[in-house]
Motif scaffolding. Structure first.
Motif, PDB file in Angstrom:
ATOM      1  N   GLN A 206       0.832  -1.194   0.000  1.00  0.00           N
ATOM      2  CA  GLN A 206       0.000   0.000   0.000  1.00  0.00           C
ATOM      3  C   GLN A 206       0.878   1.260   0.000  1.00  0.00           C
ATOM      4  O   GLN A 206       2.076   1.188   0.301  1.00  0.00           O
ATOM      5  CB  GLN A 206      -0.923  -0.014   1.218  1.00  0.00           C
ATOM      6  N   ASN A 208       1.235   3.569   2.075  1.00  0.00           N
ATOM      7  CA  ASN A 208       1.859   3.880   3.364  1.00  0.00           C
ATOM      8  C   ASN A 208       2.946   2.892   3.762  1.00  0.00           C
ATOM      9  O   ASN A 208       3.482   2.954   4.865  1.00  0.00           O
ATOM     10  CB  ASN A 208       0.796   3.954   4.464  1.00  0.00           C
ATOM     11  N   GLU A 210       2.613  -0.347   4.202  1.00  0.00           N
ATOM     12  CA  GLU A 210       2.083  -1.570   4.780  1.00  0.00           C
ATOM     13  C   GLU A 210       1.583  -2.500   3.683  1.00  0.00           C
ATOM     14  O   GLU A 210       1.436  -2.100   2.528  1.00  0.00           O
ATOM     15  CB  GLU A 210       0.930  -1.232   5.742  1.00  0.00           C
ATOM     16  N   ARG A 211       1.339  -3.746   4.065  1.00  0.00           N
ATOM     17  CA  ARG A 211       0.752  -4.712   3.136  1.00  0.00           C
ATOM     18  C   ARG A 211      -0.657  -5.058   3.602  1.00  0.00           C
ATOM     19  O   ARG A 211      -0.918  -5.153   4.803  1.00  0.00           O
ATOM     20  CB  ARG A 211       1.614  -5.973   3.013  1.00  0.00           C
ATOM     21  N   MET A 212      -1.543  -5.255   2.626  1.00  0.00           N
ATOM     22  CA  MET A 212      -2.947  -5.477   2.941  1.00  0.00           C
ATOM     23  C   MET A 212      -3.499  -6.569   2.042  1.00  0.00           C
ATOM     24  O   MET A 212      -3.282  -6.554   0.825  1.00  0.00           O
ATOM     25  CB  MET A 212      -3.730  -4.180   2.710  1.00  0.00           C
TER      26      MET A 212
END
Length: 254
Positions: A206, A208, A210-212
Motif C-alpha cells: 500500500q 503507506n 504496509e501490506r494489505m
C-alpha cells in the motif's frame, strides 16, 4: 489452427483475446451460454480448448496478439467461419514486474508494451477495419483501475493501461462515421491469476508501506459486465465502466 463445427451466421459473434484464462475464460463461457458465437484467441491452444469445452459455437484460433499478421488471421478465420464479427473483447494483457522505475529493465518494459499496448492496437486495428465494411461493431478494451489510479510499483502496467484509455477514446472518435463504438472496461480485483502477480490475495503493498490482503469479487460478475456491454445496441455508446471489489483500495489507493 482452429477447431469448431459450422453454425448459422445469424448468431452474434465476438472475438475474445486472452481467452485461455482468467477474465477471458469466464467471459467466453458466459457468452457461449448466452448464445453468442465466440472466437477464442490466445497463444496456448490447450488453454483455449479447455475454455471452449468443445462447444459448438466456439472457434479456437491460436495467435500472439503482438503479431499483427496473426491477429489478422483471427479475424479472417472468424469471417470465414461465422460470416462477420460484431464485438471484440480486447482482453489480452500482463501485469509485468512489480518494481519501481529504476528497477524496471528495458527488456521488461518492452515485454509489457508488446502485449498490453502493441497487442491491443493490433487487435483494435483488425476489428476497426472489419467493422468499417460490415456496418459497425463494438470494441471493449480491458483497461484496469490502474488506468485511473496507479498501484505501488506498477509503472509499466499503469503506463500501458493509461495508453488503453487513449486508444479507447480514439476508437470511439474515429469510429463515429462507421457506427464503431468503444468501451474502456476498468476492473479492480476480480479473482483471477493476475492478482497473484502483485500480491493482492497475500498482502499487496500500500502507499503507506504496509501490506494489505485486499477484497476480491468473483470472475463471473466481471464476465456479466462484459456480456452486458457486448449486448448493448450500437445506437448507444458505453464509453467507460468501472467495476471493483467492494471496499478495495481504489480512490486514492488506500
Amino acid at each position: 489452427m482452429s477447431h469448431a463445427s459450422e453454425v448459422p451466421a445469424s448468431t452474434p459473434t465476438i472475438v475474445v483475446t486472452g481467452a485461455g484464462s482468467g477474465i477471458g475464460r469466464a467471459a467466453t463461457r458466459l457468452l457461449l451460454a448466452q448464445g453468442w458465437n465466440v472466437v477464442l484467441a490466445g497463444r496456448t491452444e490447450a488453454s483455449l480448448l479447455e475454455t471452449a469445452q468443445e462447444h459448438s459455437r466456439a472457434l479456437v484460433v491460436t495467435a500472439d496478439v503482438s503479431d499483427p499478421e496473426a491477429v489478422q488471421q483471427v479475424f479472417l478465420a472468424a469471417q470465414s467461419h461465422f460470416g462477420s464479427v460484431d464485438v471484440l473483447f480486447n482482453n489480452a494483457g500482463i501485469f509485468g514486474p512489480s518494481v519501481a522505475i529504476d528497477e524496471l529493465t528495458p527488456q521488461q518494459w518492452d515485454e509489457v508494451c508488446r502485449i498490453n499496448l502493441t497487442g491491443a492496437i493490433n487487435a483494435a486495428r483488425a476489428a476497426f477495419a472489419h467493422f468499417k465494411v460490415h456496418g459497425g461493431g463494438r470494441i471493449i478494451n480491458n483497461g484496469s483501475i490502474s488506468a485511473q489510479t496507479p498501484r505501488v510499483n506498477s509503472v509499466a502496467y499503469t503506463v500501458t493501461k493509461h495508453g488503453i484509455a487513449g486508444l479507447t477514446k480514439c476508437l470511439e472518435l474515429d469510429g463515429r462515421p462507421y457506427r464503431i463504438r468503444a468501451t474502456q472496461l476498468d476492473i479492480g480485483n476480480t479473482a483471477s491469476d493476475l492478482l497473484n502477480d502483485f500480491g493482492a490475495t497475500q498482502g499487496a503493498l500500500q502507499p503507506n508501506g504496509e501490506r494489505m490482503v485486499e477484497p476480491t469479487f468473483p470472475l463471473q460478475q466481471a464476465a456479466e459486465a462484459i456480456a452486458y456491454i457486448a449486448g448493448v445496441p450500437l445506437s448507444a455508446s458505453v464509453n467507460q465502466l468501472t467495476i471493483t471489489a467492494g471496499g478495495m483500495p481504489h480512490i486514492g489507493r488506500g
